[in-house]
Design a protein around this motif. Structure first.
Motif, PDB file in Angstrom:
ATOM      1  N   PHE A 118     -32.870 -65.081  -4.658  1.00  0.00           N
ATOM      2  CA  PHE A 118     -34.185 -64.719  -4.146  1.00  0.00           C
ATOM      3  C   PHE A 118     -34.167 -64.705  -2.619  1.00  0.00           C
ATOM      4  O   PHE A 118     -34.728 -63.799  -1.982  1.00  0.00           O
ATOM      5  N   LEU A 119     -33.507 -65.698  -2.014  1.00  0.00           N
ATOM      6  CA  LEU A 119     -33.386 -65.697  -0.553  1.00  0.00           C
ATOM      7  C   LEU A 119     -32.573 -64.504  -0.067  1.00  0.00           C
ATOM      8  O   LEU A 119     -32.804 -63.999   1.041  1.00  0.00           O
ATOM      9  N   THR A 120     -31.614 -64.044  -0.891  1.00  0.00           N
ATOM     10  CA  THR A 120     -30.859 -62.846  -0.537  1.00  0.00           C
ATOM     11  C   THR A 120     -31.801 -61.664  -0.346  1.00  0.00           C
ATOM     12  O   THR A 120     -31.707 -60.919   0.643  1.00  0.00           O
ATOM     13  N   ILE A 149     -32.707 -59.219 -15.135  1.00  0.00           N
ATOM     14  CA  ILE A 149     -33.010 -60.604 -14.794  1.00  0.00           C
ATOM     15  C   ILE A 149     -31.707 -61.396 -14.722  1.00  0.00           C
ATOM     16  O   ILE A 149     -30.748 -61.098 -15.440  1.00  0.00           O
ATOM     17  N   LYS A 150     -31.667 -62.381 -13.846  1.00  0.00           N
ATOM     18  CA  LYS A 150     -30.468 -63.201 -13.700  1.00  0.00           C
ATOM     19  C   LYS A 150     -30.833 -64.530 -13.070  1.00  0.00           C
ATOM     20  O   LYS A 150     -31.899 -64.689 -12.449  1.00  0.00           O
ATOM     21  N   SER A 151     -29.939 -65.480 -13.237  1.00  0.00           N
ATOM     22  CA  SER A 151     -30.147 -66.806 -12.673  1.00  0.00           C
ATOM     23  C   SER A 151     -30.267 -66.725 -11.157  1.00  0.00           C
ATOM     24  O   SER A 151     -29.472 -66.042 -10.495  1.00  0.00           O
ATOM     25  N   GLY A 156     -21.697 -64.464 -11.563  1.00  0.00           N
ATOM     26  CA  GLY A 156     -21.074 -63.737 -12.654  1.00  0.00           C
ATOM     27  C   GLY A 156     -22.100 -63.107 -13.571  1.00  0.00           C
ATOM     28  O   GLY A 156     -23.299 -63.046 -13.280  1.00  0.00           O
ATOM     29  N   SER A 157     -21.642 -62.633 -14.733  1.00  0.00           N
ATOM     30  CA  SER A 157     -22.506 -61.885 -15.651  1.00  0.00           C
ATOM     31  C   SER A 157     -22.990 -62.714 -16.837  1.00  0.00           C
ATOM     32  O   SER A 157     -23.681 -62.206 -17.707  1.00  0.00           O
ATOM     33  N   LYS A 158     -22.641 -64.023 -16.881  1.00  0.00           N
ATOM     34  CA  LYS A 158     -23.002 -64.834 -18.043  1.00  0.00           C
ATOM     35  C   LYS A 158     -24.505 -65.060 -18.154  1.00  0.00           C
ATOM     36  O   LYS A 158     -25.027 -65.201 -19.248  1.00  0.00           O
ATOM     37  N   SER A 159     -25.186 -65.152 -17.026  1.00  0.00           N
ATOM     38  CA  SER A 159     -26.626 -65.399 -17.052  1.00  0.00           C
ATOM     39  C   SER A 159     -27.374 -64.194 -16.493  1.00  0.00           C
ATOM     40  O   SER A 159     -28.252 -64.315 -15.650  1.00  0.00           O
ATOM     41  N   ILE A 180     -34.677 -64.746 -11.548  1.00  0.00           N
ATOM     42  CA  ILE A 180     -35.289 -63.684 -10.752  1.00  0.00           C
ATOM     43  C   ILE A 180     -35.280 -62.399 -11.565  1.00  0.00           C
ATOM     44  O   ILE A 180     -34.403 -62.174 -12.405  1.00  0.00           O
ATOM     45  N   ALA A 181     -36.290 -61.583 -11.332  1.00  0.00           N
ATOM     46  CA  ALA A 181     -36.378 -60.251 -11.930  1.00  0.00           C
ATOM     47  C   ALA A 181     -36.097 -59.242 -10.832  1.00  0.00           C
ATOM     48  O   ALA A 181     -36.629 -59.356  -9.720  1.00  0.00           O
ATOM     49  N   GLN A 182     -35.267 -58.265 -11.141  1.00  0.00           N
ATOM     50  CA  GLN A 182     -34.826 -57.337 -10.108  1.00  0.00           C
ATOM     51  C   GLN A 182     -34.852 -55.903 -10.633  1.00  0.00           C
ATOM     52  O   GLN A 182     -34.436 -55.629 -11.766  1.00  0.00           O
TER      53      GLN A 182
END
Length: 314
Positions: A118-120, A149-151, A156-159, A180-182
């Protein structure tokens, strides 16, 4: 005679650690490669000179384990390879040196921004760089599908999940409200992974691959040269006041490169980069030991890499 160094690579059992081990073993800067991990079931043992099991970095014994190895093996510099350990050093505000030995990793600002997705997005927004629309999943009211969505703090791609309808959205919003939703931007065949290095004196070096993911890893890539990407990478390096090497991932959206992730560490393509002359691991060691920065071949266009496998029998 050029001095050779004893290097400790921690968390060396993963794909990045194995790649770095292959780079270091036999290099004329390196005398001995010592590796540590919390798991002994790893082929990295065949790639380095000595391997040791250590406590996880969540343990109170972790730093003591490392300190003992540094003393007993006359270590000159330390290179953490696992993201878990890099996050640990970042949380503990350990930078530049550990046990009075140079510690090779990116600067604090790069890790603060890169380790929080999110800070990114906020960093990119604040500095006027293209980025996918991003929000905390719990705060999303009117999702537009497909939705990625991701952690917020994972790797990586696990979450990572792609949601395609409202029922999926409601399920995951309850299950992972802190994700986060992107916005899902660009096309799969327009995804790029970029190595970005900046020296202590401000010299910026970068390399860009158009990549194809195979099994969650960059299984194939081709070097691309694009002035828009180059300018964006140089802006990222300057705004982060980058010192060291990081990985930037992006896709094209509306004819502009759009960054969706910054990984403040060496990436899984580090060995391919090295084989093509983009030797950011070696440059990092040279910087840590106050050596002149070696040169590199900038004429890499059209070169390709393919991910393969090796087998070992003990």
């Amino acid at each position: 005679m050029k001095r050779k160094y004893n290097i400790l690579i921690t968390g060396c059992g993963g794909d990045i650690g194995q790649s770095i081990a292959k780079i270091l073993k036999g290099h004329d800067l390196i005398n001995t490669v010592i590796g540590t991990d919390i798991n002994s079931i790893t082929p990295v043992k065949f790639m380095i000179d000595k391997f040791f099991l250590v406590s996880p970095c969540s343990s109170a014994n972790y730093l003591g384990d490392l300190n003992k190895l540094v003393i007993e093996n006359e270590i000159d510099l330390i290179m953490p390879c696992s993201e878990v350990e890099l996050r640990f050093f970042n949380r503990e505000n350990i930078y530049d040196y550990l046990f009075d030995k140079p510690l090779i990793m990116a600067n604090k600002a790069s890790m603060d921004v890169g380790f929080d997705k999110f800070l990114t997005s906020q960093f990119l927004k604040d500095n006027g760089m293209p980025y996918p629309a991003t929000d905390i999943l719990a705060n999303v009211k009117n999702p537009v599908f497909p939705l990625l969505i991701k952690s917020r703090n994972g790797s990586g791609s696990k979450s990572l999940f792609i949601l395609n309808d409202q029922s999926d959205f409601e399920y995951y919003q309850k299950k992972f409200p802190d994700f986060i939703a992107q916005e899902l931007v660009g096309k799969d065949n327009e995804e790029f992974t970029c190595g970005l290095f900046r020296s202590k004196t401000g010299e910026i070096r970068h390399i860009t691959y158009r990549r194809k993911l195979i099994g969650g890893f960059s299984g194939y890539g081709k070097v691309e040269e694009d002035e828009k990407i180059d300018r964006l990478l140089e802006l990222v390096a300057k705004k982060l006041e980058l010192s060291g090497s990081i990985n930037v991932q992006l896709r094209f959206s509306k004819n502009a490169p759009c960054i969706f992730e910054i990984n403040p560490r060496f990436s899984s393509t580090v060995l391919f980069r090295h084989m093509m002359g983009f030797e950011d691991v070696i440059w990092s060691i040279e910087e840590a030991m106050n050596l002149p920065l070696s040169g590199w071949d900038t004429n890499l266009k059209f070169r390709e890499f393919y991910k393969g496998y090796n087998e070992y029998v003990d």
